[in-house]
Write a protein that holds these residues in place. Sequence first.
Motif, PDB file in Angstrom:
ATOM      1  N   VAL A  71       5.295  56.446 -27.507  1.00 44.45           N
ATOM      2  CA  VAL A  71       5.584  55.016 -27.312  1.00 44.45           C
ATOM      3  C   VAL A  71       4.794  54.469 -26.132  1.00 44.45           C
ATOM      4  N   ARG A  72       4.717  55.233 -25.044  1.00 46.85           N
ATOM      5  CA  ARG A  72       3.948  54.780 -23.879  1.00 46.85           C
ATOM      6  C   ARG A  72       2.480  54.548 -24.238  1.00 46.85           C
ATOM      7  N   ASP A  73       1.935  55.414 -25.054  1.00 51.09           N
ATOM      8  CA  ASP A  73       0.537  55.274 -25.461  1.00 51.09           C
ATOM      9  C   ASP A  73       0.324  53.986 -26.243  1.00 51.09           C
ATOM     10  N   TYR A  74       1.224  53.697 -27.172  1.00 53.78           N
ATOM     11  CA  TYR A  74       1.118  52.458 -27.947  1.00 53.78           C
ATOM     12  C   TYR A  74       1.186  51.231 -27.034  1.00 53.78           C
ATOM     13  N   VAL A  75       2.149  51.216 -26.122  1.00 58.95           N
ATOM     14  CA  VAL A  75       2.322  50.062 -25.238  1.00 58.95           C
ATOM     15  C   VAL A  75       1.098  49.892 -24.338  1.00 58.95           C
ATOM     16  N   SER A  76       0.599  50.989 -23.812  1.00 62.19           N
ATOM     17  CA  SER A  76      -0.576  50.926 -22.949  1.00 62.19           C
ATOM     18  C   SER A  76      -1.775  50.371 -23.697  1.00 62.19           C
ATOM     19  N   ARG A  77      -1.971  50.814 -24.931  1.00 61.54           N
ATOM     20  CA  ARG A  77      -3.109  50.330 -25.721  1.00 61.54           C
ATOM     21  C   ARG A  77      -2.980  48.847 -26.043  1.00 61.54           C
ATOM     22  N   MET A  78      -1.773  48.399 -26.328  1.00 56.74           N
ATOM     23  CA  MET A  78      -1.566  46.980 -26.597  1.00 56.74           C
ATOM     24  C   MET A  78      -1.930  46.126 -25.384  1.00 56.74           C
ATOM     25  N   CYS A  79      -1.498  46.578 -24.209  1.00 61.94           N
ATOM     26  CA  CYS A  79      -1.661  45.772 -23.005  1.00 61.94           C
ATOM     27  C   CYS A  79      -3.078  45.806 -22.446  1.00 61.94           C
ATOM     28  N   THR A  80      -3.851  46.825 -22.806  1.00 60.79           N
ATOM     29  CA  THR A  80      -5.196  46.957 -22.239  1.00 60.79           C
ATOM     30  C   THR A  80      -6.300  46.680 -23.248  1.00 60.79           C
ATOM     31  N   ASP A  81      -5.940  46.471 -24.502  1.00 58.34           N
ATOM     32  CA  ASP A  81      -6.952  46.272 -25.548  1.00 58.34           C
ATOM     33  C   ASP A  81      -7.763  45.004 -25.315  1.00 58.34           C
ATOM     34  N   ARG A  82      -7.117  43.955 -24.801  1.00 56.84           N
ATOM     35  CA  ARG A  82      -7.789  42.685 -24.529  1.00 56.84           C
ATOM     36  C   ARG A  82      -7.858  42.457 -23.028  1.00 56.84           C
ATOM     37  N   GLU A  83      -9.046  42.119 -22.539  1.00 59.28           N
ATOM     38  CA  GLU A  83      -9.203  41.846 -21.114  1.00 59.28           C
ATOM     39  C   GLU A  83      -8.784  40.421 -20.801  1.00 59.28           C
ATOM     40  N   GLY A  84      -8.386  40.195 -19.547  1.00 59.16           N
ATOM     41  CA  GLY A  84      -8.001  38.861 -19.116  1.00 59.16           C
ATOM     42  C   GLY A  84      -6.499  38.707 -19.007  1.00 59.16           C
ATOM     43  N   MET A  85      -6.072  37.512 -18.623  1.00 57.36           N
ATOM     44  CA  MET A  85      -4.654  37.231 -18.433  1.00 57.36           C
ATOM     45  C   MET A  85      -3.940  37.149 -19.785  1.00 57.36           C
ATOM     46  N   LYS A  86      -2.802  37.829 -19.862  1.00 52.40           N
ATOM     47  CA  LYS A  86      -2.103  37.949 -21.138  1.00 52.40           C
ATOM     48  C   LYS A  86      -0.618  37.619 -21.000  1.00 52.40           C
ATOM     49  N   VAL A  87      -0.013  37.276 -22.125  1.00 54.97           N
ATOM     50  CA  VAL A  87       1.431  37.138 -22.230  1.00 54.97           C
ATOM     51  C   VAL A  87       1.898  38.133 -23.280  1.00 54.97           C
ATOM     52  N   LEU A  88       2.947  38.863 -22.973  1.00 57.60           N
ATOM     53  CA  LEU A  88       3.523  39.834 -23.908  1.00 57.60           C
ATOM     54  C   LEU A  88       4.799  39.241 -24.487  1.00 57.60           C
ATOM     55  N   VAL A  89       4.799  39.044 -25.803  1.00 57.37           N
ATOM     56  CA  VAL A  89       5.949  38.444 -26.489  1.00 57.37           C
ATOM     57  C   VAL A  89       6.568  39.491 -27.408  1.00 57.37           C
ATOM     58  N   MET A  90       7.878  39.691 -27.268  1.00 60.20           N
ATOM     59  CA  MET A  90       8.575  40.694 -28.068  1.00 60.20           C
ATOM     60  C   MET A  90       9.853  40.113 -28.660  1.00 60.20           C
ATOM     61  N   ASP A  91      10.443  40.840 -29.616  1.00 63.22           N
ATOM     62  CA  ASP A  91      11.757  40.460 -30.113  1.00 63.22           C
ATOM     63  C   ASP A  91      12.810  41.318 -29.405  1.00 63.22           C
ATOM     64  N   ALA A  92      14.066  41.127 -29.756  1.00 64.13           N
ATOM     65  CA  ALA A  92      15.138  41.833 -29.050  1.00 64.13           C
ATOM     66  C   ALA A  92      15.008  43.350 -29.179  1.00 64.13           C
ATOM     67  N   GLU A  93      14.609  43.830 -30.362  1.00 59.13           N
ATOM     68  CA  GLU A  93      14.514  45.275 -30.572  1.00 59.13           C
ATOM     69  C   GLU A  93      13.302  45.878 -29.881  1.00 59.13           C
ATOM     70  N   THR A  94      12.150  45.246 -30.007  1.00 58.04           N
ATOM     71  CA  THR A  94      10.963  45.820 -29.364  1.00 58.04           C
ATOM     72  C   THR A  94      11.040  45.714 -27.846  1.00 58.04           C
ATOM     73  N   THR A  95      11.768  44.723 -27.342  1.00 60.23           N
ATOM     74  CA  THR A  95      11.999  44.649 -25.897  1.00 60.23           C
ATOM     75  C   THR A  95      12.730  45.900 -25.423  1.00 60.23           C
ATOM     76  N   GLY A  96      13.739  46.318 -26.176  1.00 59.20           N
ATOM     77  CA  GLY A  96      14.466  47.537 -25.832  1.00 59.20           C
ATOM     78  C   GLY A  96      13.595  48.772 -25.934  1.00 59.20           C
ATOM     79  N   ILE A  97      12.737  48.806 -26.949  1.00 62.88           N
ATOM     80  CA  ILE A  97      11.844  49.951 -27.138  1.00 62.88           C
ATOM     81  C   ILE A  97      10.899  50.102 -25.950  1.00 62.88           C
ATOM     82  N   VAL A  98      10.294  48.992 -25.533  1.00 61.89           N
ATOM     83  CA  VAL A  98       9.342  49.039 -24.426  1.00 61.89           C
ATOM     84  C   VAL A  98      10.046  49.362 -23.107  1.00 61.89           C
ATOM     85  N   SER A  99      11.226  48.789 -22.896  1.00 61.60           N
ATOM     86  CA  SER A  99      11.926  48.986 -21.621  1.00 61.60           C
ATOM     87  C   SER A  99      12.357  50.432 -21.407  1.00 61.60           C
TER      88      SER A  99
END
Length: 223
Positions: A9-37
Motif C-alpha cells: 500500500v505504501r508503494d502505491y501511495v508513494s507512486r501516486m504522490c510522486t508521479d506528477r511533479e508540481g503542487m498537487k491536491v490529493l482527493v480521496m473518498d471515506a474508504e481510501t482515506t482510511g486505507i492511506v491513513s
Amino acid sequence: MPTSTIDAVRDYVSRMCTDREGMKVLVMDAETTGIVSMVYTQTQILQHEVFLIDAIERERTEKMPHLKAIYFLRPTAENVKRLQKEFSDPKYGEYNLYFSNLTRDGQVQQLAEADELEVVRQVQEYFADYLAINTDLFSLNVPSVAGLAGAIWDQSIFDRIQQGVCALLLSLKKRPVIRYQKNSEIAMRVAETVSGTMDTESELFSYRRTEPPPLLLLLLLLL
C-alpha cells in the motif's frame, strides 16, 4: 515485489504522490482515506508536494487551476457520478485518477465521455483496496458477514469481500491455489468468484509461478 501488505500500500501511495511533479491536491473518498491513513501520516504525504488533502464527498466551489489533482478512489458507481459532475466544472488544472481496484465494465468509458474539457491526464488501477494493519494482517472493514447467512444475502458485502481479496493478491503479485471451507457456501462462492477473476484478468495475474505455489485458504466465522 512487495513482501507485506504495508509495503504494497505504501508503494502505491508513494507512486501516486510522486508521479506528477508540481503542487498537487490529493482527493480521496471515506474508504481510501482510511486505507492511506494506515500507512502514511498527513505530514509524510505533504512532503511529496501535496499542498492539500480533500474528500470527494465535500462540495467544492473554489477553483485552483494551479493544482494538479490526484484522485484515489474506490471504483464505485457513486464515485463515478461524482467525477462526472466534477468534470462538467473542473476545479483543478488536471486530473489524475487512481482507482483502488479493478474498474467495472463501462466505467472508464463513462468518464471519458464526461471529460469534454480534456482535463484527465491518466486513469490507473492501483490495488490498495484494503486496510493494512501490519505486515501480514489486513482488514476490509466489513463489520459483519451476517448479511450473507441463511436466506439473507447482502450482495454489497459479498462484492466487498471478493474485491478486497483480489486486490490483495494483485498488490502482492500472487496467483494462489485456492482452498475453502467445505461446509461454507459463502467461502465456496468467494473462492469461485476470485478464481473467475484470476481467469478473466489473466494478464494481470500472470506472475511467475513458484514452487510450492502460494495458498489462499478461505474460512468463515459468523459472529
